[in-house]
Design a protein around this motif. Structure first.
Motif, PDB file in Angstrom:
ATOM      1  N   THR A   1       0.826  -1.219   0.000  1.00  0.00           N
ATOM      2  CA  THR A   1       0.000   0.000   0.000  1.00  0.00           C
ATOM      3  C   THR A   1       0.850   1.254   0.000  1.00  0.00           C
ATOM      4  O   THR A   1       0.608   2.194  -0.771  1.00  0.00           O
ATOM      5  N   ILE A   2       1.879   1.293   0.877  1.00  0.00           N
ATOM      6  CA  ILE A   2       2.734   2.480   0.916  1.00  0.00           C
ATOM      7  C   ILE A   2       3.522   2.616  -0.389  1.00  0.00           C
ATOM      8  O   ILE A   2       3.790   3.731  -0.864  1.00  0.00           O
ATOM      9  N   GLY A   3       3.861   1.474  -1.024  1.00  0.00           N
ATOM     10  CA  GLY A   3       4.544   1.523  -2.316  1.00  0.00           C
ATOM     11  C   GLY A   3       3.668   2.157  -3.382  1.00  0.00           C
ATOM     12  O   GLY A   3       4.126   3.005  -4.165  1.00  0.00           O
ATOM     13  N   ILE A   4       2.387   1.751  -3.395  1.00  0.00           N
ATOM     14  CA  ILE A   4       1.442   2.332  -4.373  1.00  0.00           C
ATOM     15  C   ILE A   4       1.273   3.819  -4.126  1.00  0.00           C
ATOM     16  O   ILE A   4       1.242   4.632  -5.062  1.00  0.00           O
ATOM     17  N   VAL A   5       1.155   4.191  -2.845  1.00  0.00           N
ATOM     18  CA  VAL A   5       0.992   5.615  -2.502  1.00  0.00           C
ATOM     19  C   VAL A   5       2.205   6.424  -2.966  1.00  0.00           C
ATOM     20  O   VAL A   5       2.066   7.528  -3.537  1.00  0.00           O
ATOM     21  N   LEU A   6       3.402   5.899  -2.742  1.00  0.00           N
ATOM     22  CA  LEU A   6       4.625   6.603  -3.147  1.00  0.00           C
ATOM     23  C   LEU A   6       4.716   6.734  -4.663  1.00  0.00           C
ATOM     24  O   LEU A   6       5.145   7.770  -5.188  1.00  0.00           O
ATOM     25  N   VAL A   7       4.330   5.660  -5.380  1.00  0.00           N
ATOM     26  CA  VAL A   7       4.363   5.723  -6.854  1.00  0.00           C
ATOM     27  C   VAL A   7       3.400   6.778  -7.368  1.00  0.00           C
ATOM     28  O   VAL A   7       3.732   7.584  -8.255  1.00  0.00           O
ATOM     29  N   ILE A   8       2.170   6.799  -6.803  1.00  0.00           N
ATOM     30  CA  ILE A   8       1.187   7.795  -7.233  1.00  0.00           C
ATOM     31  C   ILE A   8       1.688   9.207  -6.914  1.00  0.00           C
ATOM     32  O   ILE A   8       1.551  10.141  -7.728  1.00  0.00           O
ATOM     33  N   PHE A   9       2.287   9.379  -5.733  1.00  0.00           N
ATOM     34  CA  PHE A   9       2.817  10.679  -5.343  1.00  0.00           C
ATOM     35  C   PHE A   9       3.935  11.124  -6.284  1.00  0.00           C
ATOM     36  O   PHE A   9       4.004  12.294  -6.700  1.00  0.00           O
ATOM     37  N   ALA A  10       4.787  10.163  -6.677  1.00  0.00           N
ATOM     38  CA  ALA A  10       5.889  10.484  -7.595  1.00  0.00           C
ATOM     39  C   ALA A  10       5.351  10.908  -8.967  1.00  0.00           C
ATOM     40  O   ALA A  10       5.848  11.873  -9.581  1.00  0.00           O
ATOM     41  N   ILE A  11       4.328  10.175  -9.444  1.00  0.00           N
ATOM     42  CA  ILE A  11       3.733  10.529 -10.756  1.00  0.00           C
ATOM     43  C   ILE A  11       3.133  11.918 -10.707  1.00  0.00           C
ATOM     44  O   ILE A  11       3.307  12.740 -11.639  1.00  0.00           O
ATOM     45  N   LEU A  12       2.372  12.191  -9.631  1.00  0.00           N
ATOM     46  CA  LEU A  12       1.765  13.535  -9.509  1.00  0.00           C
ATOM     47  C   LEU A  12       2.827  14.622  -9.435  1.00  0.00           C
ATOM     48  O   LEU A  12       2.651  15.721  -9.974  1.00  0.00           O
ATOM     49  N   LEU A  13       3.929  14.336  -8.741  1.00  0.00           N
ATOM     50  CA  LEU A  13       5.008  15.319  -8.620  1.00  0.00           C
ATOM     51  C   LEU A  13       5.638  15.595  -9.969  1.00  0.00           C
ATOM     52  O   LEU A  13       5.927  16.760 -10.327  1.00  0.00           O
ATOM     53  N   ILE A  14       5.858  14.521 -10.754  1.00  0.00           N
ATOM     54  CA  ILE A  14       6.458  14.679 -12.099  1.00  0.00           C
ATOM     55  C   ILE A  14       5.524  15.484 -12.995  1.00  0.00           C
ATOM     56  O   ILE A  14       5.961  16.396 -13.718  1.00  0.00           O
ATOM     57  N   LEU A  15       4.229  15.177 -12.920  1.00  0.00           N
ATOM     58  CA  LEU A  15       3.247  15.913 -13.743  1.00  0.00           C
ATOM     59  C   LEU A  15       3.214  17.380 -13.350  1.00  0.00           C
ATOM     60  O   LEU A  15       3.059  18.284 -14.207  1.00  0.00           O
ATOM     61  N   ALA A  16       3.332  17.647 -12.050  1.00  0.00           N
ATOM     62  CA  ALA A  16       3.310  19.051 -11.588  1.00  0.00           C
ATOM     63  C   ALA A  16       4.520  19.824 -12.066  1.00  0.00           C
ATOM     64  O   ALA A  16       4.442  20.999 -12.428  1.00  0.00           O
ATOM     65  N   VAL A  17       5.694  19.189 -12.111  1.00  0.00           N
ATOM     66  CA  VAL A  17       6.921  19.829 -12.573  1.00  0.00           C
ATOM     67  C   VAL A  17       6.850  20.113 -14.075  1.00  0.00           C
ATOM     68  O   VAL A  17       7.266  21.162 -14.554  1.00  0.00           O
ATOM     69  N   ILE A  18       6.338  19.131 -14.840  1.00  0.00           N
ATOM     70  CA  ILE A  18       6.230  19.303 -16.297  1.00  0.00           C
ATOM     71  C   ILE A  18       5.244  20.402 -16.623  1.00  0.00           C
ATOM     72  O   ILE A  18       5.454  21.246 -17.481  1.00  0.00           O
TER      73      ILE A  18
END
Length: 438
Positions: A421-438
């Motif tokens: 669960t924490i792995g999925i949360v971290l992956v989703i957080f990383a994707i959102l962070l990358i999208l926000a930077v782009i």
């Protein structure tokens, strides 16, 4: 003439304070000697109990187990003088209570020996209040000084069985099955008996209520120094509550031993079959379990007649001389008899095999090894926070070391679920962070 004088001498009007002491120093409260109980006459006569002999010691729980119709309840009702004997005798504190006895002694039997019945609905008077049901014995034997004393005794016993004083004004139909059985226990215990005959007191109750009633009976035994004759057909329950167990088959006692002795060394084939029928709380193992079926024709008693014999260790077994020698040899090895065998194959052709290491561990798992949901939830939370993630795995290792297999699995599953669960949360957080930077 000597026998006649002996019987006259034993027609006492009151019981002694203590019963006779046997060779091991235990006080014998009840003794059955070669008891036969027959129903009907002539060609229609049925021998419900044949040559039953055993002792019940003061303060113990002696259980009678066997299939339906084996004569368990018949013996229990004979002890309280409901069923007459065709032969033999029953003694209480060394005094004969079977057959014709003086009226004063009969009243003492009723006062000192109480019964808890199997069906809590049928054993209570539906037209009487709980107060009257519990007080009836007090009225009959005048066991109270005044009305205030009677009310105090009834309220005390109703609270001890887990009910409330306001329940005394109600009727039996207003209660659940477990509550009715508590009322039946209160009715027996208010008489302050020395012996209680419990005739399958939990068989009509829900599984969730059974443990409560058993614990209640054990509590009364400890507090009031009670002796129980416990009648049941569920061996798993009997093992929990009994000090000694007598196994009965078609009216005949086939084995008597202490609880642990009987389960470790079930020598008579019928006892072996009863223990093998105890369900295993695991669907896979239960499906592949090989049931041992008892066949009475396996015995050859045409020449050598059987009898109930002590083979040592206070262990009595019914058999002829050849069988008794075989039972003695098995017992003297000191190696417990395996009663449950796990087979592999379809239900028609079951091949007996040795239990593998995991199955052996499961069969010997402790009683509190339940794999609790809360244990899994706690492991999930610890696994979710990465800093504490190693703790559930350490806990699982400790549980497995002490054979708590289900609890160990619960820790691992909860921790793995938390990490995923924490792995999925971290992956989703990383994707959102990358999208926000782009």
């Amino acid at each position: 003439m000597a026998e006649l004088n002996e019987k006259k001498a034993r027609r006492v009007s009151h019981f002694p304070e203590h019963g006779p002491i046997d060779e091991s120093g235990r006080e014998v409260l009840v003794s059955l000697k070669n008891v036969d109980i027959t129903f009907g006459k002539g060609d229609n006569a049925v021998r419900a109990v044949q040559n039953a002999s055993f002792d019940i010691y003061k303060g113990e729980t002696f259980s009678l187990v066997g299939e339906s119709g084996s004569g368990k309840t018949t013996i229990g009702r004979a002890v309280i003088r409901v069923n007459p004997l065709a032969a033999g005798e029953i003694e209480y504190k060394g005094v004969r209570i079977s057959g014709k006895i003086p009226h004063s002694l009969d009243r003492e039997v009723i006062r000192n020996i109480q019964m808890v019945f199997q069906d809590p609905a049928a054993s209570l008077n539906e037209r009487a209040t709980v107060d009257y049901i519990i007080s009836e014995g007090l009225y009959n034997f005048k066991l109270f000084e005044n009305e205030a004393d009677r009310v105090a005794k009834v309220e005390k016993i109703i609270e001890e069985v887990g009910l409330l004083p306001e329940h005394l004004t109600r009727y039996p139909h207003e209660f659940s099955g477990g509550q009715r059985q508590r009322i039946g226990i209160a009715r027996a215990m208010v008489m302050e008996p020395e012996l209680v005959v419990a005739d399958e007191p939990i068989s009509a109750l829900d599984v969730s209520i059974r443990a409560q009633v058993l614990n209640l009976m054990k509590k009364f035994q400890k507090e009031k120094d009670l002796t129980y004759l416990f009648i049941a057909h569920d061996l798993s329950v009997v093992r929990f509550i009994s000090d000694r167990i007598g196994v009965i088959y078609k009216g005949r006692i086939v084995e008597i031993a202490s609880s642990e002795e009987l389960f470790d060394f079930p020598l008579h084939p019928y006892t072996h079959s009863l223990i093998s029928a105890i369900p295993i709380p695991d669907p896979k193992l239960e499906k592949n379990k090989v049931l041992y079926t008892y066949d009475p024709s396996m015995h050859d008693y045409s020449e050598d007649q059987p009898e109930l014999v002590c083979i040592g260790h206070d262990h009595w077994v019914y058999g002829n001389k050849a069988e008794i020698e075989k039972y003695k040899a098995i017992r003297e090895t000191g190696e417990p008899v395996k009663s449950i065998t796990i087979g592999k194959g379809d239900q028609h052709v079951a091949q007996q095999v040795e239990v593998d290491e995991d199955e052996e561990k499961f069969l010997k798992s402790p009683i509190h090894d339940t794999g609790s949901f809360w244990l899994k939830a706690l492991s999930f939370l610890l696994g979710f926070f990465l800093i504490s993630a190693p703790l559930p795995f350490i806990g699982a290792w400790l549980f497995r070391k002490f054979n708590y297999m289900r609890n160990g699995k619960a820790c691992i599953r909860g921790a793995v679920g938390g990490l995923i669960t924490i792995g999925i949360v971290l992956v989703i957080f990383a994707i959102l962070l990358i999208l926000a930077v782009i």
